[in-house]
Design an enzyme around this catalytic site. Structure first.
Site, mmCIF file in Angstrom:
data_model
loop_
_atom_site.group_PDB
_atom_site.id
_atom_site.type_symbol
_atom_site.label_atom_id
_atom_site.label_comp_id
_atom_site.label_asym_id
_atom_site.label_seq_id
_atom_site.Cartn_x
_atom_site.Cartn_y
_atom_site.Cartn_z
ATOM 1 N N GLN A 188 -2.144 -5.254 1.191
ATOM 2 C CA GLN A 188 -1.461 -3.977 1.760
ATOM 3 C C GLN A 188 -2.589 -2.840 1.596
ATOM 4 O O GLN A 188 -2.467 -1.835 2.260
ATOM 5 C CB GLN A 188 -0.383 -3.602 0.878
ATOM 6 N N CYS A 209 4.266 -2.374 0.044
ATOM 7 C CA CYS A 209 4.651 -3.884 -0.491
ATOM 8 C C CYS A 209 5.874 -4.388 0.120
ATOM 9 O O CYS A 209 6.131 -5.451 0.542
ATOM 10 C CB CYS A 209 4.698 -3.710 -2.049
ATOM 11 N N HIS A 226 7.804 -2.119 -7.102
ATOM 12 C CA HIS A 226 6.902 -2.831 -6.500
ATOM 13 C C HIS A 226 7.801 -3.949 -5.760
ATOM 14 O O HIS A 226 8.742 -4.540 -6.303
ATOM 15 C CB HIS A 226 5.661 -3.760 -7.181
ATOM 16 N N ASN A 270 2.118 -12.274 -4.088
ATOM 17 C CA ASN A 270 1.895 -10.856 -3.906
ATOM 18 C C ASN A 270 1.239 -10.413 -2.859
ATOM 19 O O ASN A 270 0.890 -11.369 -1.873
ATOM 20 C CB ASN A 270 1.183 -10.377 -5.363
#
Length: 296
Positions: A70, A76, A220, A240
């Site tokens: 990102q 995110c 997040h 992630n």
């Protein structure tokens, strides 16, 4: 932090690409509070997992794209959403494609672009828009932009839509059972508190190993792509969006079955996932035509 590990399988921390940031820098780039009114929310089990395997890794099923980055943008939520939609398409069509996070950043006003909000807003937008573009046709810039009006779904208009979804579903709030049953079906977008992730390198992350406030902060969004266990310790497999060199090639293991309602770092908060019909039912004529020609 390493000395405080509760087991040999526990998380290890060390120097990585986030290590030279101050805590303030790290928060400003990667963490953005995701607030939601929790009043009058009914917590209930609404899933069945009787046939779920003991372990599951969707990355081994060919439905999860490579880890993305990102960069200096709190997007995110968009990456968590695209990962889930990419998987939903691949499960139904057998075609794994990269879709556009930037289109979500530019067009999903409810999620505030690089200031980060909720992934389910992206699912709702994709349904209303008739789909979402390919990454190569609407490339990522890591900054807020203007929604391109030429990228919407017109009957005869030019567009680059490559994935459609029909609806989305949320797991029951603060229910690990409901979240587990959802992940057993497909990859699931979740929100959590990632303040302890800055120095993560490997192992099963358990917030008991770390210092920091224990509250209902979520800042997040990530994608749960499976679950497994090691030496009797259950954990989530989590993708992630901080690049392939962070953590374990972009992944982190997060402990599950801790006996707490919220889960490690509030991971049980609110799982959400898109649903793509296996037939043409529930999608418009435009999408059906594209589906017929193999576009979506």
């Amino acid at each position: 932090m390493n000395a405080k590990r509760n087991s040999p399988n526990g998380a290890r921390f060390g120097l990585n690409e986030c290590a030279d940031m101050s805590l303030e820098e790290f928060k400003a780039i990667y963490l953005h509070d995701m607030e939601m009114d929790l009043e009058n929310v009914e917590l209930k089990e609404d899933e069945s997992s009787e046939n779920a395997p003991d372990s599951l890794d969707w990355t081994e099923k060919g439905i999860v794209t490579a880890v993305k980055h990102q960069q200096n943008c709190g997007s995110c939520w968009a990456f968590a959403a695209t990962g889930a939609m990419e998987a939903a398409k691949a499960m139904v069509t057998g075609k794994l494609v990269n879709i556009s996070e930037q289109q979500l950043v530019d067009c999903v006003k409810k999620s505030h672009g690089c200031s980060g909000r909720w992934y389910f807003n992206a699912f709702e937008w994709a349904i209303k828009n008739g789909g979402i573009d390919a990454e190569e046709d609407y490339p990522y810039t890591a900054q807020n932009g203007t929604c391109d009006p030429n990228k919407v779904w017109y009957f005869f208009g030019s567009n680059n839509i490559i994935v459609t979804i029909d609806r989305h579903k949320n797991a029951a709030m603060f229910s690990e059972k409901s979240l587990f049953c959802s992940v057993a079906k497909q990859p699931v977008s979740v929100a959590l508190d990632a303040r302890g992730f800055q120095f993560y390198k490997s192992g099963i992350y358990d917030s008991a190993n770390c210092t920091g406030a224990r509250n209902l902060t979520t800042n997040h969004a990530v994608l749960i792509v499976g679950y497994d266990l090691k030496d009797g310790e259950d954990y989530w497999i989590v993708k992630n969006s901080w690049g392939g060199t962070w953590g374990m090639k972009g992944y982190i293991f997060i402990k599950r079955n801790t006996g707490t309602v919220y889960g490690v770092r509030v991971i049980n908060y609110l799982g959400s996932y898109p649903i793509k019909a296996k037939t043409g039912h529930g999608i418009g004529l435009h999408a059906k035509l594209a589906s017929f020609f193999g576009y979506i």
